[in-house]
Motif scaffolding. Structure first.
Motif, PDB file in Angstrom:
ATOM      1  N   GLN A 106       2.649  -4.077  15.704  1.00  0.00           N
ATOM      2  CA  GLN A 106       3.469  -2.714  16.228  1.00  0.00           C
ATOM      3  C   GLN A 106       3.828  -1.768  15.104  1.00  0.00           C
ATOM      4  O   GLN A 106       4.650  -1.377  14.934  1.00  0.00           O
ATOM      5  N   THR A 107       4.019  -2.937  13.270  1.00  0.00           N
ATOM      6  CA  THR A 107       4.795  -1.629  12.310  1.00  0.00           C
ATOM      7  C   THR A 107       3.494  -1.827  11.077  1.00  0.00           C
ATOM      8  O   THR A 107       3.689  -1.313  10.252  1.00  0.00           O
ATOM      9  N   LEU A 108       2.285  -1.882  11.790  1.00  0.00           N
ATOM     10  CA  LEU A 108       0.829  -1.736  10.717  1.00  0.00           C
ATOM     11  C   LEU A 108       1.111  -0.124  10.040  1.00  0.00           C
ATOM     12  O   LEU A 108       0.700  -0.624   8.790  1.00  0.00           O
ATOM     13  N   HIS A 109       1.895   0.703  10.374  1.00  0.00           N
ATOM     14  CA  HIS A 109       1.653   2.308  10.324  1.00  0.00           C
ATOM     15  C   HIS A 109       2.705   2.579   8.689  1.00  0.00           C
ATOM     16  O   HIS A 109       2.667   3.364   8.378  1.00  0.00           O
ATOM     17  N   ARG A 110       3.747   1.252   9.332  1.00  0.00           N
ATOM     18  CA  ARG A 110       4.619   1.635   7.251  1.00  0.00           C
ATOM     19  C   ARG A 110       3.942   0.141   6.148  1.00  0.00           C
ATOM     20  O   ARG A 110       4.837   0.071   5.931  1.00  0.00           O
ATOM     21  N   LEU A 111       3.295  -0.043   6.342  1.00  0.00           N
ATOM     22  CA  LEU A 111       2.570  -0.745   5.114  1.00  0.00           C
ATOM     23  C   LEU A 111       2.414  -0.088   3.818  1.00  0.00           C
ATOM     24  O   LEU A 111       2.960  -0.361   3.018  1.00  0.00           O
ATOM     25  N   PRO A 112       2.710   1.857   3.803  1.00  0.00           N
ATOM     26  CA  PRO A 112       2.759   1.781   2.738  1.00  0.00           C
ATOM     27  C   PRO A 112       4.777   2.273   2.365  1.00  0.00           C
ATOM     28  O   PRO A 112       5.000   1.777   1.033  1.00  0.00           O
ATOM     29  N   GLU A 113       5.155   2.054   2.804  1.00  0.00           N
ATOM     30  CA  GLU A 113       6.484   1.859   2.891  1.00  0.00           C
ATOM     31  C   GLU A 113       6.876   0.199   2.457  1.00  0.00           C
ATOM     32  O   GLU A 113       8.070   0.329   1.487  1.00  0.00           O
ATOM     33  N   LEU A 114       6.193  -0.861   3.018  1.00  0.00           N
ATOM     34  CA  LEU A 114       6.232  -1.958   2.878  1.00  0.00           C
ATOM     35  C   LEU A 114       6.197  -2.337   1.711  1.00  0.00           C
ATOM     36  O   LEU A 114       6.832  -2.911   0.620  1.00  0.00           O
ATOM     37  N   ILE A 115       4.968  -1.581   0.685  1.00  0.00           N
ATOM     38  CA  ILE A 115       4.304  -1.992  -0.303  1.00  0.00           C
ATOM     39  C   ILE A 115       5.091  -1.741  -1.160  1.00  0.00           C
ATOM     40  O   ILE A 115       5.574  -1.591  -1.946  1.00  0.00           O
ATOM     41  N   ALA A 116       5.957  -0.245  -0.754  1.00  0.00           N
ATOM     42  CA  ALA A 116       6.931  -0.035  -1.868  1.00  0.00           C
ATOM     43  C   ALA A 116       7.746  -0.579  -2.697  1.00  0.00           C
ATOM     44  O   ALA A 116       8.800  -0.421  -3.277  1.00  0.00           O
ATOM     45  N   ALA A 117       8.411  -0.932  -1.066  1.00  0.00           N
ATOM     46  CA  ALA A 117       9.747  -1.449  -1.536  1.00  0.00           C
ATOM     47  C   ALA A 117       9.428  -2.735  -2.092  1.00  0.00           C
ATOM     48  O   ALA A 117      10.325  -3.445  -2.822  1.00  0.00           O
ATOM     49  N   ARG A 118       8.970  -3.754  -1.544  1.00  0.00           N
ATOM     50  CA  ARG A 118       7.952  -4.743  -2.190  1.00  0.00           C
ATOM     51  C   ARG A 118       7.980  -4.575  -4.048  1.00  0.00           C
ATOM     52  O   ARG A 118       8.340  -5.481  -4.262  1.00  0.00           O
ATOM     53  N   LEU A 119       7.446  -3.984  -4.200  1.00  0.00           N
ATOM     54  CA  LEU A 119       7.481  -3.321  -5.753  1.00  0.00           C
ATOM     55  C   LEU A 119       8.475  -2.811  -6.249  1.00  0.00           C
ATOM     56  O   LEU A 119       8.746  -3.324  -7.348  1.00  0.00           O
ATOM     57  N   ALA A 120       9.548  -2.041  -5.518  1.00  0.00           N
ATOM     58  CA  ALA A 120      10.668  -1.931  -5.903  1.00  0.00           C
ATOM     59  C   ALA A 120      11.626  -3.044  -6.263  1.00  0.00           C
ATOM     60  O   ALA A 120      12.678  -2.883  -7.634  1.00  0.00           O
ATOM     61  N   THR A 121      11.602  -3.560  -5.181  1.00  0.00           N
ATOM     62  CA  THR A 121      12.650  -4.673  -5.081  1.00  0.00           C
ATOM     63  C   THR A 121      12.155  -6.328  -5.458  1.00  0.00           C
ATOM     64  O   THR A 121      13.543  -6.646  -6.671  1.00  0.00           O
ATOM     65  N   GLY A 122      11.239  -5.930  -6.022  1.00  0.00           N
ATOM     66  CA  GLY A 122      10.532  -7.469  -6.329  1.00  0.00           C
ATOM     67  C   GLY A 122      10.567  -8.574  -5.450  1.00  0.00           C
ATOM     68  O   GLY A 122      10.032  -9.422  -5.450  1.00  0.00           O
ATOM     69  N   ARG A 123      10.964  -8.103  -4.130  1.00  0.00           N
ATOM     70  CA  ARG A 123      11.514  -9.555  -3.058  1.00  0.00           C
ATOM     71  C   ARG A 123       9.726  -9.260  -2.287  1.00  0.00           C
ATOM     72  O   ARG A 123       9.699  -8.091  -1.364  1.00  0.00           O
ATOM     73  N   PRO A 124       9.754 -10.234  -1.093  1.00  0.00           N
ATOM     74  CA  PRO A 124       8.455  -9.873  -0.081  1.00  0.00           C
ATOM     75  C   PRO A 124       9.357  -9.020   1.032  1.00  0.00           C
ATOM     76  O   PRO A 124      10.535  -9.366   1.337  1.00  0.00           O
ATOM     77  N   GLN A 125       8.421  -8.565   1.456  1.00  0.00           N
ATOM     78  CA  GLN A 125       8.684  -7.805   2.745  1.00  0.00           C
ATOM     79  C   GLN A 125       8.446  -7.729   4.112  1.00  0.00           C
ATOM     80  O   GLN A 125       7.344  -8.524   4.199  1.00  0.00           O
ATOM     81  N   ILE A 126       9.697  -8.590   5.258  1.00  0.00           N
ATOM     82  CA  ILE A 126       8.927  -8.196   6.085  1.00  0.00           C
ATOM     83  C   ILE A 126       9.778  -7.511   7.316  1.00  0.00           C
ATOM     84  O   ILE A 126      10.689  -7.689   7.486  1.00  0.00           O
ATOM     85  N   ASP A 127       8.004  -7.088   8.381  1.00  0.00           N
ATOM     86  CA  ASP A 127       8.829  -5.993   8.948  1.00  0.00           C
ATOM     87  C   ASP A 127       8.102  -6.475  11.003  1.00  0.00           C
ATOM     88  O   ASP A 127       6.577  -6.719  10.901  1.00  0.00           O
ATOM     89  N   ILE A 128       8.615  -7.594  11.555  1.00  0.00           N
ATOM     90  CA  ILE A 128       7.826  -7.730  12.569  1.00  0.00           C
ATOM     91  C   ILE A 128       8.249  -7.141  13.758  1.00  0.00           C
ATOM     92  O   ILE A 128       8.246  -8.222  14.611  1.00  0.00           O
ATOM     93  N   SER A 129       9.084  -6.263  14.252  1.00  0.00           N
ATOM     94  CA  SER A 129      10.180  -5.758  14.861  1.00  0.00           C
ATOM     95  C   SER A 129       8.913  -4.497  16.316  1.00  0.00           C
ATOM     96  O   SER A 129       7.116  -5.224  16.187  1.00  0.00           O
ATOM     97  N   PHE A 130       9.085  -4.296  16.765  1.00  0.00           N
ATOM     98  CA  PHE A 130       8.633  -4.092  17.610  1.00  0.00           C
ATOM     99  C   PHE A 130       9.190  -2.431  18.130  1.00  0.00           C
ATOM    100  O   PHE A 130       9.806  -2.301  19.442  1.00  0.00           O
TER     101      PHE A 130
END
Length: 445
Positions: A106-130
């Motif tokens: 249910q969060t595949l549409h947030r892929l660009p944001e998750l990637i951007a956050a990973r690059l900005a923070t250097g930390r793995p990103q997890i979003d498995i919400s509904f």
């Protein structure tokens, strides 16, 4: 510079659809194209499925195979999505710390944001919400890729499941049933038809449970949606999967008598032919009710092909239960199936049930069931010999690159001699030979 995206898809047609949407989302944000090799990729995504046995271990095995690519090039991004991601969550990062993002269906549409956050923070990103229907609201308008010539496309009309069968993890990994608005589905289908798609397959975990809201606030059921899509100029063939017996309304059944564009194939999972096992599975229907559905469908469309799903060796299944399943197979005459040995899924009620049946007994039952359905499939295929079938040409044959492969209305693959410019077209073939699970045909001039 064009970036390359590799997506490995596990499981069902719904996951194939989701993988295509992942690619759409990524391409919408930057210049990107898909590649068939992880060795060439800048971004590697695994779109996982938790239906099969040891699904999580298979994902970790695949992650281990791409780890050397990450070690050689730390700039490569690795993501895990889908149902195993929902189920495992942070465990994926703990076991494979080189994974950059974990996201649910249910969060595949947030892929660009998750990637951007990973690059900005250097930390793995997890979003498995509904976030319910939000995914569909943020997906780009469907675009047919330039090399997609087969004129058949998928459209997801709902997500999740509210049936809570005791063996199934879908309600926990994809959430409860949520239907897309009627106009949104019609928009997607119209866009695909405008790009040359002739066959539409509607997708959902329980696709016939669809209850979509229209602009005027009315609730549209699945039968109404099918009628509306069938009325669109350019739609020549209409399929759907996967359905549930509890949602096979009479309105839906009646369409088989009135809507020629609705194909002569119904995949209707039953799982068992034993009422006792069906109750333990919490399927919500009996064997008699299932057979009544099939009888009414066949009254509306006598030549329809019926396929199903079977789980063999469910906890507590006795010889008598299995024999009841074999009797159902004879009574219905299924001509195809997906059948598996039961495997426990963590967090499901069935995982707590006592299971004393030896594996070799279960395996023998499964083999017997599959052998019988193969025989019924061969009988159905033999009955098509000499008939002329209108088929949609899908592409090069897997068996012979000098031939084309096409699909019949009742979901049979037919290989035939023909040129590649026929791909995406409907042609008429005379069935000349049965070769195991496929047919051979000749073009009718």
């Amino acid at each position: 510079m064009t970036k390359k995206l590799y997506i490995k898809t596990f499981g069902c047609q719904m996951n194939e659809y989701d993988s295509d949407k992942m690619a759409d989302v990524m391409r919408a944000g930057e210049d990107m194209e898909r590649t068939n090799s992880p060795d060439d990729a800048d971004i590697i995504l695994f779109n996982t499925c938790s239906i099969r046995e040891k699904a999580a271990e298979k994902v970790f095995s695949d992650l281990g195979r791409v780890r050397p690519l990450k070690l050689a090039n730390p700039n490569i991004l690795i993501g895990v999505g889908g149902c195993v991601a929902s189920q495992e969550g942070e465990t994926i990062i703990k076991r494979a710390p080189y994974v950059d993002i974990v996201f649910g269906p249910q969060t595949l549409h947030r892929l660009p944001e998750l990637i951007a956050a990973r690059l900005a923070t250097g930390r793995p990103q997890i979003d498995i919400s509904f976030p319910e229907i939000e995914k569909f609201d943020h997906l780009p308008i469907p675009v047919v890729e330039a090399d997609a010539k087969n004129s058949a496309s998928f459209v997801a009309i709902m997500e999740g499941c509210s049936k809570y069968c005791t063996f199934c993890v879908v309600p926990y990994t994809r959430g409860e049933e949520v239907s897309r608005p009627f106009e949104d589905v019609m928009r997607d289908v119209s866009e695909l038809v405008a790009q040359g798609m002739k066959e539409i397959t509607l997708l959902g975990q329980n696709v016939n449970a669809y209850q979509g809201e229209a602009e005027d606030g009315d609730i549209v059921d699945f039968a109404y949606l099918l009628q509306a899509i069938a009325a669109l100029a350019g739609v020549e063939r209409l399929r759907y999967t996967t359905s549930h017996p509890r949602d096979m309304s009479q309105r839906l059944i009646d369409l088989y008598a009135t809507t020629p564009k609705l194909v002569s194939h119904l995949h209707l999972p039953v799982q068992s032919g034993s009422d006792r096992v069906l109750a333990a599975m919490k399927r919500g229907h009996t064997v008699l009710e299932y057979k009544s559905i099939i009888r009414r469908v066949r009254a509306a469309r006598p030549d329809i092909s019926i396929s199903s799903d079977f789980i063999i060796g469910f906890p507590g299944e006795t010889d008598e239960d299995f024999e009841a399943t074999m009797k159902l197979i004879e009574d219905v005459g299924f001509d195809a199936s997906f059948s598996y040995l039961y495997s426990s899924r963590p967090g499901t009620p069935a995982a707590e049930m006592q299971d004393d049946t030896p594996h070799e007994v279960k395996a023998a039952r499964l083999k017997r069931l599959q052998t019988r359905i193969d025989e019924l499939e061969q009988q159905a295929n033999q009955s098509m010999l000499g008939t002329v079938q209108r088929v949609l040409v899908e592409g090069v044959s897997k068996k012979d690159v000098s031939e084309q492969a096409a699909r019949t209305d009742n979901n049979r693959v037919v290989n035939f001699r023909g040129s590649s410019d026929l791909v995406g077209q409907f042609v008429e073939l005379k069935i000349t030979e049965v070769v195991r699970h496929t047919l051979r045909g000749e073009m009718v001039s």
